[in-house]
Design an enzyme around this catalytic site. Structure first.
Site, PDB file in Angstrom:
ATOM      1  N   GLY A  95       0.875  -1.172   0.000  1.00 48.53           N
ATOM      2  CA  GLY A  95       0.000   0.000   0.000  1.00 48.53           C
ATOM      3  C   GLY A  95       0.909   1.217   0.000  1.00 48.53           C
ATOM      4  N   GLY A  97       3.085   3.358   1.394  1.00 48.59           N
ATOM      5  CA  GLY A  97       3.769   3.369   2.683  1.00 48.59           C
ATOM      6  C   GLY A  97       4.510   4.671   2.935  1.00 48.59           C
ATOM      7  CE  LYS A 117       8.401   7.150  -4.457  1.00 50.39           C
ATOM      8  NZ  LYS A 117       8.630   6.438  -5.717  1.00 50.39           N
ATOM      9  N   GLY A 130       8.547   5.910   5.982  1.00 46.26           N
ATOM     10  CA  GLY A 130       7.608   6.795   5.287  1.00 46.26           C
ATOM     11  C   GLY A 130       8.285   7.899   4.487  1.00 46.26           C
ATOM     12  CG  ASP A 256       4.476  -3.491  -5.693  1.00 46.69           C
ATOM     13  OD1 ASP A 256       4.953  -4.530  -6.164  1.00 46.69           O
ATOM     14  OD2 ASP A 256       5.134  -2.705  -5.001  1.00 46.69           O
ATOM     15  CG  ASN A 257       7.048  -0.970  -8.234  1.00 49.51           C
ATOM     16  OD1 ASN A 257       6.410  -0.365  -7.376  1.00 49.51           O
ATOM     17  ND2 ASN A 257       8.210  -1.524  -7.988  1.00 49.51           N
ATOM     18  CG  ASP A 266       6.340   3.154  -7.367  1.00 48.72           C
ATOM     19  OD1 ASP A 266       6.148   4.378  -7.167  1.00 48.72           O
ATOM     20  OD2 ASP A 266       5.990   2.282  -6.552  1.00 48.72           O
TER      21      ASP A 266
HETATM   22  P1  AMP Z   1       8.887   0.102  -3.665  1.00 49.28           P
HETATM   23  O1  AMP Z   1       9.982  -0.883  -3.532  1.00 49.28           O
HETATM   24  O2  AMP Z   1       9.324   1.529  -3.535  1.00 49.28           O
HETATM   25  O3  AMP Z   1       8.057  -0.122  -4.877  1.00 49.28           O
HETATM   26  O4  AMP Z   1       7.933  -0.112  -2.406  1.00 49.28           O
HETATM   27  C1  AMP Z   1       7.362  -1.347  -2.045  1.00 49.28           C
HETATM   28  C2  AMP Z   1       6.453  -1.139  -0.852  1.00 49.28           C
HETATM   29  O5  AMP Z   1       7.204  -0.644   0.263  1.00 49.28           O
HETATM   30  C3  AMP Z   1       5.323  -0.143  -1.065  1.00 49.28           C
HETATM   31  O6  AMP Z   1       4.207  -0.572  -0.348  1.00 49.28           O
HETATM   32  C4  AMP Z   1       5.896   1.135  -0.497  1.00 49.28           C
HETATM   33  O7  AMP Z   1       4.924   2.042  -0.086  1.00 49.28           O
HETATM   34  C5  AMP Z   1       6.704   0.609   0.684  1.00 49.28           C
HETATM   35  N1  AMP Z   1       7.852   1.458   1.011  1.00 49.28           N
HETATM   36  C6  AMP Z   1       8.966   1.675   0.286  1.00 49.28           C
HETATM   37  N2  AMP Z   1       9.807   2.502   0.933  1.00 49.28           N
HETATM   38  C7  AMP Z   1       9.204   2.840   2.091  1.00 49.28           C
HETATM   39  C8  AMP Z   1       9.563   3.660   3.203  1.00 49.28           C
HETATM   40  N3  AMP Z   1      10.711   4.316   3.250  1.00 49.28           N
HETATM   41  N4  AMP Z   1       8.675   3.754   4.214  1.00 49.28           N
HETATM   42  C9  AMP Z   1       7.520   3.100   4.195  1.00 49.28           C
HETATM   43  N5  AMP Z   1       7.126   2.304   3.192  1.00 49.28           N
HETATM   44  C10 AMP Z   1       7.955   2.164   2.156  1.00 49.28           C
HETATM   45 MG    MG Z   2       6.575   0.718  -5.532  1.00 45.10          MG
END
Ligand code: AMP
Ligand code: MG
Length: 493
Positions: A95, A97, A117, A130, A256-257, A266
């Site tokens: 979700g 995050g 973001k 976050g 998810d990307n 993403d």
């Molecule tokens: P990503 O690898 O950026 O596509 O992220 C995969 C998942 O991890 C998604 O649900 C993001 O929202 C969450 N996410 C990535 N980086 C962070 C972060 N620094 N803090 C919280 N959630 C994160």
């Molecule tokens: Mg992502």
């Protein structure tokens, strides 16, 4: 729209269309304020897209929004719920995050999402903080423009904001935010979430929402959901064809990307290949090479099959399979179109595919720095029918021996074209960039920004938006670095 008709931030009101969906589609939460937010770059083209006047965008006001201290009127921020397949494994716990949908802006009958973001913790942050670091924010900001200039669909960003918040990654870094703008933040993983949690009504609602917002033409179909899936297959085939033609590697093609509307989305450990290498991998966590350059079309196909699976409660499996099976043909057609453009071929000839594949093998065999080579081929177009015309171009001279057998074949192929050489040259120069966002270029920009110098960032923003022209003083960045330019990238951002 002329400048005087454009809006200032004060005049902007956001709607919340996605927010009209039921509560379990998302979680409403506000950005967590960051200390000392400061705007270090505003993207004038994205501002114009949003009907904002880039010159009257108040940096203080924007910093206050991007630092999470203030909201635009009408904004009701929310974190979207989605799931997804990460490196082939289903993960239900995803979700937003670290990003929030602030709301949507209506522009000429279309809604554009404003997404912050790096906005702070949400219900979906799991063990994350976050936040986003400056380097990944700069990379995402620039690559959206680089891809757009190459006519490859991508999300874009309005501005980059650095903050005084320190966050821990491999080392301590400054937190930053971007405002991502795109009509669509709906990922394949949104559908997977409702499928795997067996919420069929919600799945239907999501499909109806997407059809109405993104694919209204599908409403006419007898099977609107299937018609939407067909469009998604087409859009994604076209997107990945662009990646393959320009040597772009996404790096983390988890479902998810993947954007429903086929935009590059993403951006994490992405790279533009410097020296052609079919099986290039830059993401150091991708140990098996699942997302290697030459795997990308198959992975998109696989991701589309994951989406098809999620749609099985709504459409017959055989119909979904039939539509899915259109992907390889569509990808190949879109890729050939792109490659013909890069080589200045306007007609379609039966042997084009093998001719183009031979060219690509040659690039791979000698690991050629291919972008300058395309540029040289463009400049070499002339009325002369000599097989080696234009060989005085540096790049062609450099690779003279390696291209010895291929260039005469290229000349023979060009002989089948009817368009005058000057026209071909102009068309090729308009699709073959002088500059790409090479990894060492991005690193140079980031290093400067980390030391408080934002001039390279803003200079290169303009360059990647106008990559088909020379930019004084940047000549040395046209080519791959001497060491080959191969840098593994970290997923941490
Ligand atoms: P990503 O690898 O950026 O596509 O992220 C995969 C998942 O991890 C998604 O649900 C993001 O929202 C969450 N996410 C990535 N980086 C962070 C972060 N620094 N803090 C919280 N959630 C994160
Ligand atoms: Mg992502």
């Amino acid at each position: 729209m002329n400048t005087s008709q454009r809006l200032t931030l004060n005049e902007l009101t956001l709607s919340h269309d996605y927010g009209t969906l039921p509560e379990h589609f998302y979680h409403r939460t506000e950005p967590m304020p960051l200390p000392d937010p400061k705007i270090i770059s505003i993207n004038p083209l994205a501002a114009e897209l949003l009907q904002l006047n880039p010159c009257s965008l108040d940096p203080e006001h924007l910093a206050s929004l991007m630092g999470g201290h203030q909201l635009l009127p009408g904004s009701s921020p929310l974190a979207m719920k989605y799931a997804g397949h990460q490196f082939g494994m289903y993960n239900p716990q995803l979700g937003d995050g670290r990003g929030l949908l602030l709301g949507e802006q209506a522009i000429d009958g279309q809604l554009w999402d404003w997404h912050l973001k790096g906005a702070g913790l949400t219900r979906y942050s799991r063990s994350g903080d976050g936040r986003a670091v400056l380097r990944s924010s700069i990379r995402e900001y620039l690559v959206g423009e680089a891809l757009t200039a190459l006519n490859i669909p991508s999300t874009r960003a309005l501005a980059v904001c650095i903050t005084g918040q320190k966050i821990q990654r491999e080392m301590v870094e400054n937190a930053a935010t971007i405002i991502r703008v795109t009509p669509c933040h709906i990922r394949f993983g949104h559908f997977e979430h409702f499928y795997y949690t067996r919420q069929q009504d919600a799945l239907q609602q999501l499909v109806d929402y997407c059809i109405q917002r993104y694919f209204p033409e599908c409403q006419e179909s007898e099977q609107p959901c299937l018609a939407m899936f067909d469009r998604v297959v087409e859009l994604n085939a076209s997107m990945v064809a662009g990646w393959q033609a320009y040597g772009f590697l996404h790096g983390v093609m988890n479902t998810d990307n993947m954007s429903l509307i086929g935009e590059t989305f993403d951006h994490g450990p992405f790279a533009f290949i410097d020296r052609w290498k079919e099986d290039a991998v830059y993401n150091h966590t991708d140990e098996t090479g699942r997302y290697a350059f030459d795997q990308q079309p198959d992975i998109i196909h696989w991701n589309l099959s994951a989406l098809a699976q999620a749609l099985t409660p709504l459409e017959p499996v055989d119909d979904l399979k039939k539509v899915l099976a259109r992907f390889p043909r569509r990808f190949k057609a879109a890729w050939l179109t792109r490659m013909r453009q890069r080589l200045g071929l306007f007609t379609e000839q039966p042997d084009d595919e093998s001719f183009i594949k031979e060219w690509r093998s040659l690039l791979a065999q000698y690991e050629m720095d291919f972008n300058p080579l395309y540029r040289a081929l463009s400049l070499a177009q002339s009325e002369s029918d000599q097989p080696d015309s234009g060989l005085d171009e540096t790049e062609l001279l450099l690779w003279r021996t390696e291209l010895e057998n291929w260039l005469p074949k290229y000349q023979q192929r060009l002989a089948l074209e009817t368009c005058p050489a000057q026209q071909r040259r102009d068309a090729m120069l308009a699709v073959n960039p002088v500059y790409t966002l090479r990894t060492h270029v991005a690193q140079h920009i980031i290093r400067a920004a980390e030391q408080g110098d934002y001039e390279p960032l803003n200079r290169w923003l303009h360059v990647v938006q106008h990559p088909y022209q020379e930019h004084a003083g940047l000549e040395s960045w046209k080519r791959a670095p001497q060491d080959g330019g191969f840098v593994m990238l970290s997923c941490s951002s």
